[in-house]
Enzyme design. Structure first.
Site, short mmCIF file in Angstrom:
data_model
loop_
_atom_site.label_atom_id
_atom_site.label_comp_id
_atom_site.label_asym_id
_atom_site.label_seq_id
_atom_site.Cartn_x
_atom_site.Cartn_y
_atom_site.Cartn_z
N GLU A 1 21.01 25.45 58.14
CA GLU A 1 20.25 25.15 56.94
C GLU A 1 18.98 24.47 57.47
O GLU A 1 17.62 24.55 56.85
CB GLU A 1 20.91 23.89 55.97
N HIS B 1 31.63 20.69 47.51
CA HIS B 1 31.29 21.79 46.47
C HIS B 1 30.96 21.31 45.08
O HIS B 1 31.10 22.25 44.29
CB HIS B 1 32.19 23.07 46.55
C1 LIG Z 1 26.66 23.27 56.81
C2 LIG Z 1 27.35 24.47 56.04
N1 LIG Z 1 26.70 25.33 55.48
C3 LIG Z 1 27.32 26.34 54.65
C4 LIG Z 1 28.53 26.16 54.54
C5 LIG Z 1 29.14 27.23 53.61
N2 LIG Z 1 30.38 28.32 54.43
C6 LIG Z 1 31.38 27.79 54.40
S1 LIG Z 1 32.22 28.72 55.66
C7 LIG Z 1 30.65 29.70 56.04
C8 LIG Z 1 30.98 30.51 57.01
C9 LIG Z 1 31.56 29.99 58.53
O1 LIG Z 1 31.71 31.13 59.22
P1 LIG Z 1 32.16 30.91 60.73
O2 LIG Z 1 31.79 29.49 61.28
O3 LIG Z 1 32.09 32.10 61.49
O4 LIG Z 1 33.91 30.40 60.25
P2 LIG Z 1 34.99 31.40 59.65
O5 LIG Z 1 34.81 31.02 58.34
O6 LIG Z 1 34.60 32.89 60.08
O7 LIG Z 1 36.33 30.96 60.46
C10 LIG Z 1 29.73 29.08 55.41
C11 LIG Z 1 28.42 29.63 55.30
C12 LIG Z 1 29.18 25.30 54.87
N3 LIG Z 1 30.60 25.10 54.50
N4 LIG Z 1 28.64 24.35 55.70
#
Ligand SMILES: Cc1ncc(C[n+]2csc(CCOP(=O)(O)OP(=O)(O)O)c2C)c(N)n1
Ligand SMILES: [Mg+2]
Lengths: 324, 396
Positions: free
Chosen positions: A60, A129
């Site tokens: 972000e 959320h």
């Molecule tokens: C700071 C933040 N930004 C956005 C989100 C929304 N979000 C939740 S999971 C995710 C993707 C995460 O991907 P990754 O780190 O590859 O983990 P995975 O879910 O694939 O295990 C996002 C963008 C969040 N939870 N926290």
């Protein structure tokens, strides 16, 4: 006029402005091909390509910092933060940089962007959320804060926000993304910033509200009307700088003031509104102003309907105030 | 003014199949045939002795059971969400070897800082299934009092941290935790999980930097599952690998086939041993694949054709491990059935209990905000309790 929900209306506004102004770019997490986790940017990637609808790395502060730089160069970036709850990694860029750029450079470097982000509870999102962080941005001089309650306003306020010279936090109440439906004017349609709307005229109690809680306030107002109490319900629309004249004019007529918001009570926008009403309409008040709000706890998961200031909490406040 | 073109519209680069130009995809998680990826488990179920962690047959069976249990739980919890009986689930379909292989390398004194996809690790460290299911229902027995979304549990007794939604935050905290243990001369390592997407967070970079500078006994375990919701790995980095990010911070790193239980156990044990010897942090990139949607809230069809999963279904970590068991221990379908029936029974029993438990009390909403509730929370609590109840009290 086409019928739209909030998601479609915001999408329509973005599409309209991107067609009109080639400087407009949208960037954020999942905003591209999939069109955002709430599908607000759906179809924009196909129409405008990946130079203008940009899936970014998961950062972000990267998104907002880079958007500030793009704006300094002359683009009109509209970053999306996936949930307002995840805006804090960008808080430094927003508070220390975006909000102060114009001021600290003596007007030489106005930095202009609109940050869109879903806010509020009611989707079983728990702490992270569901939050409504408007006060944390209103308290920062230099930022404007907007929160529409219906599709037409969403379009009109977003277009005004994009064209406004100041940075805008555009808060989208996700609880009513699809539930709020209505006619949305075609083509170029703006709703001026800084103008509240009297959604329901009344003369006994003034209710100030915005976003998803508008519908709860209206529900409570209708129930109160069945008992002979007519509420004036004002949708603030622009949370800051707010339409003080509309609020004060109403309070001077009703002498009774209630503000409703989802965010925690203490130091919320409701506190500021009560202070303003006291400063500007004290001698007209017939009862102490009231705040019906979320509690001063983190946003809960299972008990979210207990936390939110839904109509079952607004109605008794109206009745009590009317009898005061 | 054109940026590099970007499209997720291309077939996956399959291990063994012809590769697209390496520059664009070398870091893609499908690239598990790359030379620098540690692998042990061969396609025929035999083990490459070079990196064999030499697990006892009973250990292999225990891990297999745990992986199958986690998968069965995933299926059941998704079904419960679809039926509207729980609000949400985020699972580890396809990533079971990465999660269980790594946590099984931890010793009792070690600690785990989770992301949100490692309930298998919590269960491995002893989290009672009933307690996990109570969290899924957010009921009065949930030890986090129904405050967080499902899959956001804690388990201090099992040296397992507190799940939080914001991406990346646990990575710096794990460094501080491990660093504190080092300052106190306690011999333990801290294992921290995160995804490929989290490597873009500032926390990841601060964490690696601190861990490098202060030689912190932490194991960074990156589950590279190919996706951050709809965003593919090539949008997180233009480095060839996620592992290579360790170089910049002076943190040794290794890539491992995350669907190969033995390889994961081997690299995780080595990393913990390094930490225990006082040699500092290790970054592990486990190359795996998210076979499900991001969570029950996500529809992956919007950005990922189902056919892309086929090569990964062939690399299914449970199937691969099963072939090994068949080859070395004469594993039978009857034994599989036995596990299935046992897990099904325990899961059903836990669900039956959790579902009957009442929602958390109104009082509980005001607890733990501070150690002791100040006047304003006491006042608000009493107002809430004296007021009317909403529709749908206790969740829908
Ligand atoms: C700071 C933040 N930004 C956005 C989100 C929304 N979000 C939740 S999971 C995710 C993707 C995460 O991907 P990754 O780190 O590859 O983990 P995975 O879910 O694939 O295990 C996002 C963008 C969040 N939870 N926290
Ligand atoms: Mg991922």
């Amino acid at each position: 006029m086409p019928q739209m929900n909030m998601v479609q209306a915001i999408n329509d506004a973005l599409r309209h402005e991107m067609r009109r102004d080639s400087r407009v770019v949208v960037l954020g997490e999942d905003v591209g091909k999939v069109g955002g986790v709430f599908r607000v940017t759906q179809g924009l990637f196909d129409e405008f390509g990946d130079d203008r609808v940009i899936d970014t790395p998961l950062s972000e502060n990267g998104i907002v910092g880079a958007a500030i730089g793009m704006a300094l160069y002359g683009l009109v970036p509209i970053p999306e933060i996936q949930f307002a709850d995840f805006i804090y990694p960008a808080y430094d860029q927003i508070v220390s940089e975006l909000a102060k750029y114009r001021y600290r450079s003596g007007g030489e470097y106005p930095s202009k962007l609109v940050i869109r982000t879903p806010v509020g509870g009611g989707i079983r999102g728990g702490h992270y959320h569901s939050q409504s962080p408007e006060a944390q941005f209103i308290h920062v001089p230099g930022l404007k804060v907007v929160c529409p309650s219906n599709p037409a306003d969403a379009k009109g306020l977003l277009l005004s926000s994009i064209r406004d010279p100041d940075p805008v936090l555009f808060f989208e109440p996700k609880r009513i993304y699809r539930a709020a439906k209505g006619d949305v004017p075609d083509g170029d349609y703006t709703v001026p910033l800084g103008q509240a709307k009297v959604v329901r005229p009344g003369w006994h109690v003034t209710l100030v509200v915005w976003g998803a809680m508008l519908y709860e306030a209206l529900d409570a107002a209708n129930q109160a009307a069945a008992q002979g109490i007519e509420c004036e319900v004002i949708d603030l629309r622009t949370l800051w700088p707010l339409d003080i004249d509309t609020v004060i004019e109403s309070v001077k007529r009703t002498g009774r003031f209630i503000v409703v918001h989802e965010a925690p009570k203490s130091c919320g926008l409701g506190a500021e509104l009560v202070a303003l009403v006291n400063e500007k309409a004290f001698l007209h008040l017939e009862a102490p102003p009231l705040r019906i709000t979320g509690f001063d706890t983190p946003f809960p998961y299972t008990l979210e309907n207990e936390y939110l200031p839904l109509s079952h909490r607004i109605l008794p406040a109206i009745l009590e105030m009317a009898r005061y | 003014m054109s940026t590099a073109t970007y499209s997720t519209d291309r077939p996956p680069n399959v291990s063994g199949a012809s590769l697209e130009p390496q520059a664009a995809v070398a870091r893609h998680p499908l690239d598990t045939c790359a030379d620098d990826v540690i692998k042990v488990l061969r396609d025929d179920g035999s083990l490459d002795p070079a990196h064999d962690p030499k697990l006892a047959p009973s250990e292999v069976i225990a891990l297999y059971r745990a992986m199958v249990r986690v998968r069965q739980l995933d299926e059941r919890l998704v079904a419960l969400q679809r039926q509207g009986r729980i609000g949400f689930h985020i699972g580890s379909l396809g990533e079971e070897a990465a999660v269980l292989g790594s946590v099984s390398a931890t010793r009792p004194q070690d600690w785990v800082f989770p992301c949100y996809r490692e309930f298998g690790a919590a269960l491995w460290r002893g989290l009672p299934l009933q307690r996990y299911i109570d969290n899924m229902f957010g009921n009065a027995n949930d030890t986090v009092k129904g405050r967080q979304m499902p899959d956001h549990y804690t388990y201090r007794e099992g040296h397992f941290g507190s799940v939080s939604s914001p991406i990346g935050t646990q990575i710096t905290q794990a460094v501080g935790f491990a660093w504190a243990a080092k300052l106190r001369r306690d011999e333990l390592a801290t294992l921290v999980y995160f995804g490929d997407g989290a490597t873009s967070s500032s926390d990841f970079h601060s964490a690696l930097n601190f861990a490098g500078v202060f030689k912190v006994p932490v194991v960074f375990f990156c589950r590279n599952n190919g996706w951050a919701i709809s965003v593919p790995t090539e949008r997180q980095t233009s480095s060839n690998t996620f592992a290579c990010k360790g170089v910049a911070y002076g943190v040794p790193a290794v890539r491992v086939d995350g669907n190969d239980l033995f390889a994961v156990v081997k690299v995780a044990r080595d990393a913990i041993a390094r930490a225990a010897r006082g040699e500092g942090a290790t970054l592990i990139e486990a190359m795996t694949y998210r076979l499900s949607g991001h969570s029950t809230s996500d529809d992956p069809k919007a950005y990922r054709p189902d056919a892309w999963l086929d090569p990964w279904r062939r690399l299914d970590p449970i199937e691969r491990l099963r072939r090994h068991l068949e080859r070395t221990q004469g594993w039978t379908e009857a034994q599989d059935r036995e596990i299935e029936v046992a897990v099904d029974a325990e899961v059903k029993a836990c669900i039956a209990v959790s579902e009957k438990v009442a929602p958390p009390s109104l009082d509980s909403m005001f607890e733990d905000v501070y150690a002791e509730p100040p006047w304003h929370l006491v006042e608000q609590r009493e107002q809430l309790k004296a007021g009317p109840r909403p529709k749908g009290h206790g969740g829908r």
